[in-house]
Design a protein around this motif. Structure first.
Motif, PDB file in Angstrom:
ATOM      1  N   VAL A  29       0.752  -1.052  -0.065  1.00 56.85           N
ATOM      2  CA  VAL A  29       0.036  -0.033   0.165  1.00 56.85           C
ATOM      3  C   VAL A  29       0.983   1.103  -0.177  1.00 56.85           C
ATOM      4  O   VAL A  29       2.462   1.010   0.213  1.00 56.85           O
ATOM      5  N   HIS A  55       1.207   4.133  18.749  1.00 52.16           N
ATOM      6  CA  HIS A  55       1.033   3.113  17.563  1.00 52.16           C
ATOM      7  C   HIS A  55       2.411   3.194  16.816  1.00 52.16           C
ATOM      8  O   HIS A  55       2.610   4.181  16.049  1.00 52.16           O
ATOM      9  N   ILE A  58       6.505   1.488  11.141  1.00 53.54           N
ATOM     10  CA  ILE A  58       7.466   0.688  10.440  1.00 53.54           C
ATOM     11  C   ILE A  58       8.838   1.456   9.829  1.00 53.54           C
ATOM     12  O   ILE A  58       8.240   2.367   9.290  1.00 53.54           O
ATOM     13  N   THR A 110      11.125  -2.606  20.825  1.00 53.24           N
ATOM     14  CA  THR A 110      11.284  -3.269  19.566  1.00 53.24           C
ATOM     15  C   THR A 110      11.311  -2.046  18.574  1.00 53.24           C
ATOM     16  O   THR A 110      10.513  -1.050  18.396  1.00 53.24           O
ATOM     17  N   VAL A 111      11.679  -2.505  17.177  1.00 49.85           N
ATOM     18  CA  VAL A 111      11.377  -1.704  16.131  1.00 49.85           C
ATOM     19  C   VAL A 111      11.102  -2.792  14.894  1.00 49.85           C
ATOM     20  O   VAL A 111      11.539  -3.712  14.897  1.00 49.85           O
ATOM     21  N   SER A 136       1.034   3.227   6.861  1.00 49.50           N
ATOM     22  CA  SER A 136      -0.146   3.358   5.616  1.00 49.50           C
ATOM     23  C   SER A 136      -0.490   4.991   5.440  1.00 49.50           C
ATOM     24  O   SER A 136      -1.038   5.489   6.405  1.00 49.50           O
ATOM     25  N   GLU A 173      -1.357  -5.098   3.380  1.00 41.27           N
ATOM     26  CA  GLU A 173      -0.332  -4.835   3.987  1.00 41.27           C
ATOM     27  C   GLU A 173       0.874  -5.848   4.015  1.00 41.27           C
ATOM     28  O   GLU A 173       0.351  -6.852   4.092  1.00 41.27           O
ATOM     29  N   ALA A 214       0.727  -5.012  19.359  1.00 41.57           N
ATOM     30  CA  ALA A 214       0.604  -3.484  19.289  1.00 41.57           C
ATOM     31  C   ALA A 214      -0.842  -2.827  19.404  1.00 41.57           C
ATOM     32  O   ALA A 214      -1.716  -3.517  18.956  1.00 41.57           O
ATOM     33  N   MET A 217      -4.308  -3.197  16.914  1.00 38.87           N
ATOM     34  CA  MET A 217      -4.091  -4.279  16.079  1.00 38.87           C
ATOM     35  C   MET A 217      -5.512  -5.058  16.340  1.00 38.87           C
ATOM     36  O   MET A 217      -5.791  -5.994  14.975  1.00 38.87           O
TER      37      MET A 217
END
Ligand code: TXA
Ligand code: MG
Length: 315
Positions: A29, A55, A58, A110-111, A136, A173, A214, A217
Motif C-alpha cells: 500500500v 502506535h 515501521i 522493538t523496532v 499506511s 499490508e 501493538a 491491532m
C-alpha cells in the motif's frame, strides 16, 4: 492532477531531507514517509494521520545489510526471513538500538523493519541512505491507499509530495513477524502467507500474544464508510444482498457483492479499491465473500473481519 503528485525521486529526496512528508508507493500500500531520525518530522505523521502516538511505525530501509544500524543483535529468524523475503511484503520486529526514536517505536523496546519492493521507493531509499518511518498513507482507521489518487483523496495537501508509482501490486499490508519471541509470532497476516513464514523458519509459529501486540491491532480498522457484511459462499452473499435490498436496508444504491469467484491475488490487490469505490458509488452495504484461510486468504479475511467490525460510518 494534484500539484504535488510526481514521479521525481529527486524532489522526494529534497522534501524528506528538509523534514517533510512524502507519500511513497510500495508493493503493498502507499506509505506516509518521514526521515526516521527526525523526531519533528515523525511527529507530523501522527498529526496528519490523527493516529494515537503509542502506535509504532515501521522503518523502511534500502537493504537487509542495514539491519544492524537499527538493532545491535539481530535475531537469527529475522535474518533468515529478511534474506528470503526482502525486498517484499514482510516486516520483522526486532530489538531496537538505543538511538531509535521513541516517536517511531511508540516507546517500545522493538523496532519494525521492512525493505519494500517498489522500484521508485527502492531508488529513493538507496539515495536517502537512512530509514523512512512510514505508516499506511490513510487517515487513522480508514482503508489503506493503493493508488496515488487514494492518497490525494485521503490526505490532500497535508502531505508535501506524493511519489506516484502506480497501483500497488499486492494490495494488502506486509506480514508482521515478531522475531523477539520464541517461537516467532505472526502479529498481522499480510502479503507473505504465514505458511511460507513457518516453512522458511522450519517451525510452527505461535498465535499472537504478549507485549508486542501493538495497540490498534485488534480494534475495528481498515473501515470504509459503508457497512461490510461477511458471507461464507457466493450463494450466501447473493441471498444476503437480495434480502437487504428487499428490506430497503442497504440504502438507495443497494448492496454490492465483492469477492465472488475471485482469485486470492486479485482479491488482495483490489480489496481496498473495491471498498473505496463502494463508498463513492453510495452503497451503504458491501457483502464480501470470505476467502479460504490459506495463503493470501489469511490477510484478506483479517482485513474483512476488521472492516466488518467497523461502525458503518454512513449510518
Ligand atoms: O505494508 C505495510 O506494512 C505498510 C507499508 C506502507 O509499508 N505499512 C503499514 O504501516 O501497514 P501501518 O503503520 O499502517 O501498520 C503497521 C502496524 C501497526 O499496527 C503498528 O502498530 C505495528 O505495525 N507496529 C509497527 N512497529 C511495531 C513495533 N515495534 N511493535 C509492535 N507493533 C508494531
Ligand atoms: Mg495502516
Amino acid at each position: 492532477m494534484h500539484p504535488q503528485v510526481t514521479m521525481d525521486v529527486e524532489r522526494a529526496l529534497e522534501v524528506l531531507r528538509n523534514g517533510g512528508l512524502v507519500a511513497i508507493p510500495t508493493e503493498t500500500v502507499y506509505g506516509l514517509a518521514a526521515d526516521a531520525s527526525n523526531a519533528a518530522a515523525v511527529r507530523r505523521i501522527f498529526a496528519v494521520k490523527a493516529r494515537p502516538v503509542d502506535h509504532p511505525l515501521i522503518v523502511h530501509i534500502a537493504a537487509a545489510d542495514q539491519m544492524p544500524r537499527w538493532c545491535d543483535d539481530v535475531p537469527v529468524p529475522a535474518l533468515l526471513l529478511a534474506d528470503a523475503c526482502w525486498p517484499g511484503p514482510l516486516t520483522v520486529l526486532i530489538p531496537r538500538a538505543a538511538h531509535v526514536l521513541a516517536e517511531v517505536t511508540g516507546d517500545r523496546a522493538t523496532v519494525g523493519l521492512r525493505v519494500p519492493a517498489h522500484p521508485l521507493t527502492n531508488e529513493l531509499l538507496t539515495r536517502f541512505g537512512g530509514g523512512l518511518a512510514a505508516p499506511s498513507a490513510n487517515r487513522f482507521g480508514r482503508v489503506s491507499p493503493t493508488t496515488a489518487a487514494h492518497v490525494v483523496d485521503d490526505l490532500g495537501h497535508d502531505v508535501d509530495l506524493i511519489l506516484d508509482g502506480g497501483p500497488c501490486p499486492v494490495g494488502v499490508e506486509s506480514t508482521i513477524v515478531d522475531c523477539t519471541v520464541r517461537p516467532p509470532q505472526v502479529l498481522r497476516p499480510g502479503g507473505i502467507p504465514s505458511e511460507q513464514i513457518a516453512l522458511l523458519l522450519d517451525q510452527a509459529l505461535a498465535a499472537p500474544s504478549g507485549t508486542s501486540r501493538a495497540p490498534g491491532m485488534l480494534e475495528s480498522h481498515y473501515a470504509p464508510r459503508c457497512r461490510v457484511v461477511l458471507a461464507e459462499t457466493a450463494a450466501d452473499a447473493d441471498t444476503i444482498a437480495a434480502d437487504l435490498d428487499a428490506a430497503g436496508a442497504a440504502g438507495a444504491n443497494g448492496a454490492t457483492v465483492i469477492g465472488d469467484g475471485v482469485e486470492l491475488v486479485d482479491y488482495a490487490r483490489n480489496l481496498y479499491r473495491w471498498l473505496r469505490e463502494a463508498d463513492e458509488a453510495g452503497h451503504k452495504t458491501v457483502v464480501a465473500v470470505v476467502p479460504p484461510a490459506s495463503g493470501l486468504g489469511h490477510a484478506i479475511r483479517d482485513r474483512l473481519l476488521k472492516a466488518s467490525a467497523g461502525p458503518g460510518r454512513d449510518g
